[in-house]
Enzyme design. Structure first.
Site, short mmCIF file in Angstrom:
data_model
loop_
_atom_site.label_atom_id
_atom_site.label_comp_id
_atom_site.label_asym_id
_atom_site.label_seq_id
_atom_site.Cartn_x
_atom_site.Cartn_y
_atom_site.Cartn_z
N LYS A 187 0.85 -1.19 0.00
CA LYS A 187 0.00 0.00 0.00
C LYS A 187 0.89 1.24 0.00
CE LYS A 187 -4.06 -2.00 0.42
NZ LYS A 187 -5.10 -1.84 -0.61
N LYS A 217 -3.83 7.00 -14.57
CA LYS A 217 -4.24 5.96 -13.61
C LYS A 217 -4.79 6.62 -12.34
CE LYS A 217 -3.63 1.77 -11.42
NZ LYS A 217 -4.81 1.29 -10.77
#
Ligand code: KPL
Length: 299
Positions: free
Chosen positions: A73, A178
Site C-alpha cells: 500500500k 491511472k
C-alpha cells in the site's frame, strides 16, 4: 529472471503467481499467506490460472534479485524502501496505486526505479489462493519518462509470463491517467458499497466523472498533457472492464483496513492547493473516507 514481489496482497499475489510460471519468484507477505504458500503452493484462479510454488517469506531484509516488484500500500512505501535497501536489486518497479511512490523508492535506493500501472482485478480469497477477477494491462517504464533498457527487460519478463504488458516512455502521463481512474472509482465505490461498474450509472457516475475531471485539470497544471476527455474515457473504460470487481479501496473498507485515500484523492487535493485550484469533489471524497478511517481507528 530472479524476482522479489514485495507485498503479497491481492495484486502482488496475482502478479507473483503469473511471474512464477516463468521466473524464480520470492514473495514477501504476511505470515498466514506465507505459511499456506510454503505448505500448498500458490493458486491463481479466475480469468488467469496457475498453480505455482514460489519461495515465500515474511522477512524482506537482505534479499537479492534482478528485480523487486513493490506492491505494498502507498502508505507503506517508505518502510518498504528501507527494507529493500538492506538487500541488492538491479531494478525496482513500483506497481502501486497513488502518486509519489517512485520518488520515495528512488530517494532510498540505488537501483534503477521503474513506474508501473496495473489494471488487473485481483482478490485474495484466502491464504495461498488469489483470484483474477478481470484481465487488464500492466504498463511499465522509467518513472521520469523516456526510454529505458531496464523497462524493456522487465516488460519482456512480464509479457513472457502471460501478463498483458506495454512498455511506455511516457510514464508520468500514464501515472496521472491511472490516478484519474482511481480518483473516479475507488472512493465512490468504497463509500457507496458498490462494484466498479456502478460508477457508470447515475448518480455515482456524476461524482466519479467530477473527481476524474478535477484530477485531469491538476495534471495539466503539473505540465502533463491529459485532457478531460482522455481521463474520462480511461476511467469509464476501466469501470466497464472491471464492472463486477470490488475496488481495492472497497476491499480495504470491507476488511476495516486503512485505505489509500491520501495517495489518491488526497494527493489531488494537495497538488491542487499548490496551484490554487478548487477540487471540491476530491476534497469531499477525501474528507468522507478519512472520517470513516478515524471512526474505525485505522488512521
Ligand atoms: O486499481 C484499481 C483499484 O481497485 O485500486 C481499479 C483499476 C479501480 C480496479 O479495481
Amino acid at each position: 529472471m530472479d524476482i522479489v514481489v514485495f507485498g503479497a496482497g491481492s495484486l502482488g499475489s496475482l502478479v507473483g503467481a503469473a511471474l512464477a510460471r516463468e521466473h524464480a519468484v520470492t514473495l514477501v507477505g504476511r505470515a498466514d499467506h506465507v505459511d499456506a504458500i510454503r505448505e500448498n503452493g500458490l493458486s491463481l484462479g479466475g480469468e488467469l490460472e496457475a498453480e505455482v510454488e514460489p519461495r515465500a517469506t515474511t522477512d524482506g531484509e537482505g534479499l537479492a534479485a534482478e528485480l523487486a516488484v513493490v506492491t505494498v500500500k502507498s502508505f507503506d512505501t517508505a518502510a518498504a524502501a528501507e527494507t529493500l535497501a538492506t538487500g541488492s536489486f538491479d531494478a525496482v518497479l513500483s506497481l502501486q496505486n497513488g502518486m509519489g511512490n517512485e520518488e520515495t523508492l528512488a530517494s532510498g535506493l540505488e537501483a534503477a526505479v521503474l513506474a508501473g500501472t496495473a489494471s488487473y482485478g485481483a482478490i485474495l480469497r484466502k491464504p495461498g489462493v488469489v483470484e483474477c477477477t478481470g484481465v487488464g494491462e500492466v504498463v511499465v517504464g522509467d518513472w521520469r519518462g523516456g526510454r529505458s533498457r531496464a523497462a524493456e527487460r522487465v516488460g519482456d519478463a512480464f509479457a513472457s509470463s502471460g501478463l498483458e504488458t506495454t512498455v511506455s516512455d511516457e510514464m508520468p502521463r500514464r501515472l496521472w491517467e491511472k490516478l484519474a481512474v482511481n480518483a473516479g472509482i475507488n472512493a465512490v465505490t468504497a463509500l457507496t458499497a458498490t462494484q466498479n461498474g456502478a460508477v457508470l450509472e447515475t448518480p455515482a457516475n456524476d461524482l466519479a466523472r467530477a473527481a476524474t475531471r478535477e484530477t485531469a485539470r491538476v495534471a495539466r497544471a503539473e505540465g502533463v498533457e491529459l485532457s478531460n476527455r482522455d481521463a474520462l474515457a480511461a476511467m469509464e473504460q476501466v469501470a466497464g472492464e472491471t464492472a463486477a470487481n470490488t475496488s481495492s479501496m472497497r476491499q480495504d473498507v470491507l476488511a476495516d483496513r486503512r485505505t489509500e485515500i491520501d495517495a489518491i484523492n488526497g494527493y489531488v487535493v494537495d497538488r491542487a492547493a499548490e496551484w490554487g485550484l478548487e477540487v471540491p469533489t476530491n476534497r469531499t471524497l477525501t474528507t468522507l473516507v478519512r472520517a470513516w478511517e478515524r471512526g474505525r481507528g485505522c488512521r
